[in-house]
Design a protein around this motif. Structure first.
Motif, PDB file in Angstrom:
ATOM      1  N   ARG A 135       0.838  -1.194   0.000  1.00  0.00           N
ATOM      2  CA  ARG A 135       0.000   0.000   0.000  1.00  0.00           C
ATOM      3  C   ARG A 135       0.875   1.246   0.000  1.00  0.00           C
ATOM      4  NH1 ARG A 135      -5.124   1.831  -1.036  1.00  0.00           N
ATOM      5  NH2 ARG A 135      -5.085   3.965  -0.369  1.00  0.00           N
ATOM      6  N   ARG A 136       0.565   2.202  -0.882  1.00  0.00           N
ATOM      7  CA  ARG A 136       1.285   3.462  -0.859  1.00  0.00           C
ATOM      8  C   ARG A 136       0.549   4.473   0.019  1.00  0.00           C
ATOM      9  NH1 ARG A 136       0.896   4.026  -7.063  1.00  0.00           N
ATOM     10  NH2 ARG A 136       1.222   6.222  -6.646  1.00  0.00           N
ATOM     11  N   GLY A 137       1.208   5.600   0.239  1.00  0.00           N
ATOM     12  CA  GLY A 137       0.536   6.706   0.917  1.00  0.00           C
ATOM     13  C   GLY A 137       0.616   6.652   2.433  1.00  0.00           C
ATOM     14  N   PHE A 138       0.009   7.653   3.075  1.00  0.00           N
ATOM     15  CA  PHE A 138       0.128   7.784   4.529  1.00  0.00           C
ATOM     16  C   PHE A 138      -0.921   6.951   5.251  1.00  0.00           C
ATOM     17  CE2 PHE A 138       1.874   9.890   8.135  1.00  0.00           C
ATOM     18  CZ  PHE A 138       0.840   9.995   9.044  1.00  0.00           C
ATOM     19  N   THR A 139      -2.171   7.008   4.814  1.00  0.00           N
ATOM     20  CA  THR A 139      -3.206   6.156   5.399  1.00  0.00           C
ATOM     21  C   THR A 139      -4.079   5.610   4.284  1.00  0.00           C
ATOM     22  OG1 THR A 139      -4.733   7.976   5.645  1.00  0.00           O
ATOM     23  CG2 THR A 139      -3.358   7.490   7.539  1.00  0.00           C
ATOM     24  N   HIS A 140      -4.865   4.631   4.630  1.00  0.00           N
ATOM     25  CA  HIS A 140      -5.722   4.031   3.620  1.00  0.00           C
ATOM     26  C   HIS A 140      -6.776   4.995   3.087  1.00  0.00           C
ATOM     27  CE1 HIS A 140      -5.481  -0.640   3.723  1.00  0.00           C
ATOM     28  NE2 HIS A 140      -4.695  -0.094   2.835  1.00  0.00           N
ATOM     29  N   PHE A 141      -7.683   5.398   3.951  1.00  0.00           N
ATOM     30  CA  PHE A 141      -8.785   6.204   3.444  1.00  0.00           C
ATOM     31  C   PHE A 141      -9.395   7.070   4.551  1.00  0.00           C
ATOM     32  CE2 PHE A 141     -10.075   1.770   4.155  1.00  0.00           C
ATOM     33  CZ  PHE A 141     -10.942   1.918   5.223  1.00  0.00           C
ATOM     34  N   TYR A 142     -10.134   8.099   4.133  1.00  0.00           N
ATOM     35  CA  TYR A 142     -10.834   9.005   5.054  1.00  0.00           C
ATOM     36  C   TYR A 142     -12.210   8.406   5.321  1.00  0.00           C
ATOM     37  CZ  TYR A 142     -13.124  13.234   6.786  1.00  0.00           C
ATOM     38  OH  TYR A 142     -13.806  14.148   7.541  1.00  0.00           O
ATOM     39  N   ARG A 143     -12.537   8.212   6.591  1.00  0.00           N
ATOM     40  CA  ARG A 143     -13.788   7.535   6.935  1.00  0.00           C
ATOM     41  C   ARG A 143     -14.430   8.196   8.152  1.00  0.00           C
ATOM     42  NH1 ARG A 143     -14.863   2.828   9.990  1.00  0.00           N
ATOM     43  NH2 ARG A 143     -16.675   1.669   9.251  1.00  0.00           N
ATOM     44  N   CYS A 144     -15.772   8.385   8.088  1.00  0.00           N
ATOM     45  CA  CYS A 144     -16.510   8.949   9.221  1.00  0.00           C
ATOM     46  C   CYS A 144     -16.944   7.810  10.143  1.00  0.00           C
ATOM     47  CB  CYS A 144     -17.738   9.709   8.712  1.00  0.00           C
ATOM     48  SG  CYS A 144     -18.769  10.317  10.065  1.00  0.00           S
ATOM     49  N   ARG A 145     -16.605   7.948  11.423  1.00  0.00           N
ATOM     50  CA  ARG A 145     -16.967   6.890  12.371  1.00  0.00           C
ATOM     51  C   ARG A 145     -18.427   7.007  12.805  1.00  0.00           C
ATOM     52  NH1 ARG A 145     -12.019   8.889  13.633  1.00  0.00           N
ATOM     53  NH2 ARG A 145     -10.268   7.484  13.211  1.00  0.00           N
ATOM     54  N   SER A 146     -19.078   8.115  12.490  1.00  0.00           N
ATOM     55  CA  SER A 146     -20.494   8.296  12.859  1.00  0.00           C
ATOM     56  C   SER A 146     -21.433   7.714  11.811  1.00  0.00           C
ATOM     57  CB  SER A 146     -20.814   9.782  13.051  1.00  0.00           C
ATOM     58  OG  SER A 146     -19.994  10.324  14.068  1.00  0.00           O
ATOM     59  N   GLY A 162     -20.240   6.403   8.616  1.00  0.00           N
ATOM     60  CA  GLY A 162     -19.597   5.425   7.729  1.00  0.00           C
ATOM     61  C   GLY A 162     -19.185   5.992   6.379  1.00  0.00           C
ATOM     62  N   PHE A 163     -19.361   7.313   6.172  1.00  0.00           N
ATOM     63  CA  PHE A 163     -18.997   7.935   4.892  1.00  0.00           C
ATOM     64  C   PHE A 163     -17.501   7.766   4.599  1.00  0.00           C
ATOM     65  CE2 PHE A 163     -17.168  11.689   2.801  1.00  0.00           C
ATOM     66  CZ  PHE A 163     -17.859  11.672   1.590  1.00  0.00           C
ATOM     67  N   GLU A 164     -17.186   7.397   3.338  1.00  0.00           N
ATOM     68  CA  GLU A 164     -15.788   7.311   2.907  1.00  0.00           C
ATOM     69  C   GLU A 164     -15.558   8.343   1.824  1.00  0.00           C
ATOM     70  OE1 GLU A 164     -14.334   3.507   1.622  1.00  0.00           O
ATOM     71  OE2 GLU A 164     -15.158   2.497   3.364  1.00  0.00           O
ATOM     72  N   LEU A 165     -14.439   9.040   1.916  1.00  0.00           N
ATOM     73  CA  LEU A 165     -14.122  10.060   0.914  1.00  0.00           C
ATOM     74  C   LEU A 165     -13.428   9.396  -0.266  1.00  0.00           C
ATOM     75  CD1 LEU A 165     -14.490  13.105   0.627  1.00  0.00           C
ATOM     76  CD2 LEU A 165     -12.175  13.401   1.472  1.00  0.00           C
ATOM     77  N   LYS A 166     -14.069   9.512  -1.447  1.00  0.00           N
ATOM     78  CA  LYS A 166     -13.530   8.862  -2.645  1.00  0.00           C
ATOM     79  C   LYS A 166     -13.197   9.900  -3.704  1.00  0.00           C
ATOM     80  CE  LYS A 166     -15.604   4.397  -1.869  1.00  0.00           C
ATOM     81  NZ  LYS A 166     -16.215   3.214  -2.459  1.00  0.00           N
ATOM     82  N   CYS A 167     -12.421   9.459  -4.699  1.00  0.00           N
ATOM     83  CA  CYS A 167     -12.030  10.346  -5.794  1.00  0.00           C
ATOM     84  C   CYS A 167     -13.247  10.771  -6.604  1.00  0.00           C
ATOM     85  CB  CYS A 167     -11.037   9.604  -6.690  1.00  0.00           C
ATOM     86  SG  CYS A 167     -10.599  10.505  -8.173  1.00  0.00           S
ATOM     87  N   LYS A 168     -13.269  12.046  -7.044  1.00  0.00           N
ATOM     88  CA  LYS A 168     -14.413  12.524  -7.845  1.00  0.00           C
ATOM     89  C   LYS A 168     -14.381  11.927  -9.255  1.00  0.00           C
ATOM     90  CE  LYS A 168     -12.375  16.628  -9.967  1.00  0.00           C
ATOM     91  NZ  LYS A 168     -12.601  18.012 -10.362  1.00  0.00           N
ATOM     92  N   LEU A 213     -17.522  15.463  13.651  1.00  0.00           N
ATOM     93  CA  LEU A 213     -16.084  15.698  13.822  1.00  0.00           C
ATOM     94  C   LEU A 213     -15.341  14.389  14.079  1.00  0.00           C
ATOM     95  CD1 LEU A 213     -16.218  18.895  16.066  1.00  0.00           C
ATOM     96  CD2 LEU A 213     -15.682  18.782  13.620  1.00  0.00           C
ATOM     97  N   ASP A 214     -16.121  13.320  14.331  1.00  0.00           N
ATOM     98  CA  ASP A 214     -15.520  12.015  14.612  1.00  0.00           C
ATOM     99  C   ASP A 214     -15.212  11.293  13.293  1.00  0.00           C
ATOM    100  OD1 ASP A 214     -14.522   9.866  15.932  1.00  0.00           O
ATOM    101  OD2 ASP A 214     -16.474   8.995  16.451  1.00  0.00           O
ATOM    102  N   ALA A 215     -14.339  11.911  12.521  1.00  0.00           N
ATOM    103  CA  ALA A 215     -13.956  11.346  11.223  1.00  0.00           C
ATOM    104  C   ALA A 215     -12.448  11.431  11.102  1.00  0.00           C
ATOM    105  CB  ALA A 215     -14.624  12.121  10.085  1.00  0.00           C
ATOM    106  N   GLY A 216     -11.869  10.486  10.395  1.00  0.00           N
ATOM    107  CA  GLY A 216     -10.412  10.499  10.267  1.00  0.00           C
ATOM    108  C   GLY A 216      -9.944   9.419   9.326  1.00  0.00           C
TER     109      GLY A 216
END
Length: 680
Positions: free
Chosen positions: A360-371, A373-379, A415-418
């Motif tokens: 896996r490249r990069g710093f972390t896998h993905f941006y995810r909201c713990r409230s 479940g939203f995941e930030l994906k490429c447009k 705010l509980d997203a990371g």
């Protein structure tokens, strides 16, 4: 001299073009490149046929046939064997003949000094090593004229001396005044094999690699054609090298996915090598510590002869491999478990080296909201964005689009997203914090930017200038480090969750290959495999060195699910700027394919079909249309159809009927992939 030339152009049209030969010479121009006018533009093509008289059904008036502008090559670059091969590639992989020919040719008009040995500092003819009994037996059997098959497989764990067997087979073929093609997965990552070949064969070796300019590649082609270079080593496209009197093809690391082309023509170098060797009646020898499931199956059926090497030659033993169950780690553990941390400290105290591997490249896998479940994906692409700490940006590894990280969840405002998961940058920061006195080098495609930087870092690690190397899959292939004691696989599960029937095979292969780097030169090498799924078979069997069990399980699974090697596949991907266009194109193609199969069954396309072939047509499936797992890449929506059946010729006929007869909308692009290696 022939009056008319049949010219193949690199355009997606299923035909050649006829031009007038204006350079009388008495020499055949077949295999030479020519400059021509095509429509309003000037372009290059390759002569694939010539004739004195036009066919009676020729569709154009003789007076309207254009002359060629000039002949580029004095001598042909493609032999008659390669032109015949190009027609086979065109038919087998369902692409235009000009696209197949183009894949075989260097693009330059004039040559310069090749500099083909830019990978090696010194060139010297090195003496052959003394072979072990197992190696000697393998060489003898591979080259035996009494062999029942021309397909051979050299199977053995890493460090058992497969390269030396390949080199000595090559030498014996050279002694017969014949040539050799030696394929490696990726030139930059198989440096030690290339050095071994060039040191052994000196100036008689040609290295075809992506670092050569088109002019240098043309120079190497002339060296090969003129018999100055008799051993050609290179990546995938070197399978097309114009070697006169070819006597042997070698495929090192046969299992590697990079042997399959990702663009038209989507050929597999292994399949092309099999065809060339069969036509030339010469041996093909493949090798790997982790053969592809298809190769293992054919070895069991005795279609491919297996030659096994079992002993590590440098004095090292197979390393001790152990899993670390991440579910048992404390909640505040980041990516390095307590046990791995302890082993790294011990290795550093012994002045030995460590490799930490993550697919896996990069710093972390993905941006995810713990409230929510939203995941930030490429447009542009339907894949998770990867966070890069150094530039504080989220980046897509498919199209390159990037954005700044949001402060709160864009969907619910929480705010509980990371960030979930971790990549090589994240590991690097943790390793630096945990081992402040260690010298650390990171190797992945994000931080290797300068030409030659990969080799510099590999050499520096080999020379003990670094204590710990962090890397992605590039550290898994063919690298030998005498002082390497410990290998840590940070997360073995990554590939397991991909929606692809080969994910288990890839996971098993990757762990086994990475583990093979450790302890090759001394007896106490260790491998720690961190995982959340230690009970999953690909991980369990690779860790316990149960190769036979893994292949038995995987072959049984494939048999039950009717996946290769028990069926054949052709994948059709429809790319379009809108999802509606992609869906409509896939649905339209689906009905055309059903009509093609109906016509095949009723012998309207192939009147000579036997009842057995008709039965195979009846059992052929069309899977889809369905959204591709990576449903959007670089702004294009992707839908797919998969043809699945017992007979590849039936699938090819149906797909070719679609490819050549379907008037697709202008905005829709169709990718045709025969025998796909990944379905993402």
């Amino acid at each position: 001299m022939a009056k008319y030339l049949q010219v193949a152009l690199n355009v997606p049209l299923n035909q050649t073009f006829t031009y007038l030969n204006i350079e009388p010479s008495g020499i055949s121009r077949i295999g030479c490149r020519v400059e021509i006018k095509f429509g309003a533009r000037k372009t290059k093509g390759c002569v694939v046929g010539e004739f004195e008289n036009l066919p009676t059904d020729f569709p154009i008036e003789e007076s309207k046939i254009r002359p060629i502008t000039k002949v580029i090559d004095e001598k042909p670059l493609l032999t008659p064997e390669l032109i015949e091969l190009a027609f086979w590639v065109s038919k087998y992989y369902i692409c235009a003949i000009g696209e197949a020919v183009s894949a075989m040719l260097p693009s330059a008009k004039r040559e310069t000094d090749a500099g083909g040995f830019s990978f090696v500092d010194e060139i010297s003819s090195e003496k052959a090593a003394v072979l072990s009994e197992e190696q000697e037996k393998a060489v003898k059997e591979i080259l035996s004229p009494e062999s029942k098959t021309n397909l051979h497989y050299l199977y053995g764990p890493t460090g058992t001396g497969k390269t030396e067997v390949f080199l000595q087979c090559a030498q014996k073929i050279l002694d017969q005044k014949k040539g050799v093609i030696y394929l490696v997965p990726e030139i930059g990552l198989t440096q030690q094999v290339i050095e071994a070949v060039v040191k052994r064969f000196g100036q008689t070796a040609a290295v075809l690699h992506s670092g050569l300019t088109p002019s240098q590649k043309l120079s190497e082609y002339h060296r090969i054609l003129n018999r100055e270079a008799r051993v050609v080593i290179g990546a995938r496209s070197a399978v097309f090298a114009p070697v006169p009197d070819l006597g042997l093809i070698i495929i090192d690391e046969e299992h590697d996915g990079s042997y399959k082309s990702g663009s038209t023509p989507r050929y597999h170098a292994r399949q092309v090598a099999m065809y060339r060797c069969k036509k030339q009646k010469i041996p093909l020898v493949m090798g790997s510590a982790t053969p592809s499931v298809e190769a293992w199956y054919l070895m069991n059926k005795k279609t491919i002869a297996r030659h096994t090497l079992s002993k590590r030659l440098a004095g090292g033993k197979m390393p001790q491999i152990k899993t670390v169950d991440l579910k048992n780690e404390p909640a505040d553990t980041l990516c390095i478990s307590r046990e791995l941390e302890h082993e790294i400290n011990q290795t550093l105290a012994e002045k030995k080296q460590t490799i930490l591997f993550l697919n896996r490249r990069g710093f972390t896998h993905f941006y995810r909201c713990r409230s929510c479940g939203f995941e930030l994906k490429c447009k542009n692409c339907s894949v998770s964005l990867t966070y890069h700490k150094t530039e504080n940006r989220l980046r897509c590894h498919y199209c390159g689009w990037s954005t700044t990280p949001p402060q709160q969840c864009p969907q619910c405002g929480s705010l509980d997203a990371g960030y979930s998961g971790f990549g090589t940058e994240f590991i690097e920061s943790e390793v630096k914090a945990k081992f402040p006195n260690a010298k650390i080098v990171r190797m992945d495609t994000d931080n290797l930017t300068k030409k030659g930087e990969l080799q510099e870092k590999i050499n520096a690690f080999k020379n003990n200038e670094y204590d710990i190397m962090l890397g992605t899959q590039m550290v898994a292939k063919g690298l030998n480090f005498p002082n390497l004691k410990l290998v840590g696989v940070i997360l073995a599960d990554t590939a397991l969750h991909l929606p692809d029937f080969r994910s288990a095979e890839r996971t098993f292969s990757l762990i086994t290959q990475v583990a093979g780097r450790a302890g090759r030169f001394f007896p106490d090498g260790k491998v720690l495999v961190q995982t959340y799924s230690p009970e999953r078979e690909p991980i369990l069997f690779s860790v316990n060195n149960q190769t036979q069990k893994f292949y038995e399980m995987e072959i049984n699974n494939r048999r039950m699910l009717n996946f290769p090697p028990f069926c054949r596949l052709v994948r059709l991907v429809f790319r379009a700027p809108t999802e509606k266009q992609a869906v409509e194109a896939a649905e339209g193609a689906s009905s055309i394919l059903r009509n093609e199969l109906y016509a095949l069954y009723n012998q309207k396309i192939s009147p000579d079909f036997t009842q057995e072939q008709k039965n195979k047509v009846a059992s052929t499936e069309i899977l889809g249309p369905a959204e591709c797992p990576l449903s959007k890449i670089s702004g294009s929506f992707r839908w797919q159809l998969i043809l699945k059946g017992q007979d590849i010729t039936i699938l090819q006929k149906a797909a070719a009927g679609l490819f050549y007869n379907y008037s697709r909308p202008t905005d829709v692009y169709i990718e045709t992939d025969v025998d796909p290696v990944n379905l993402l």
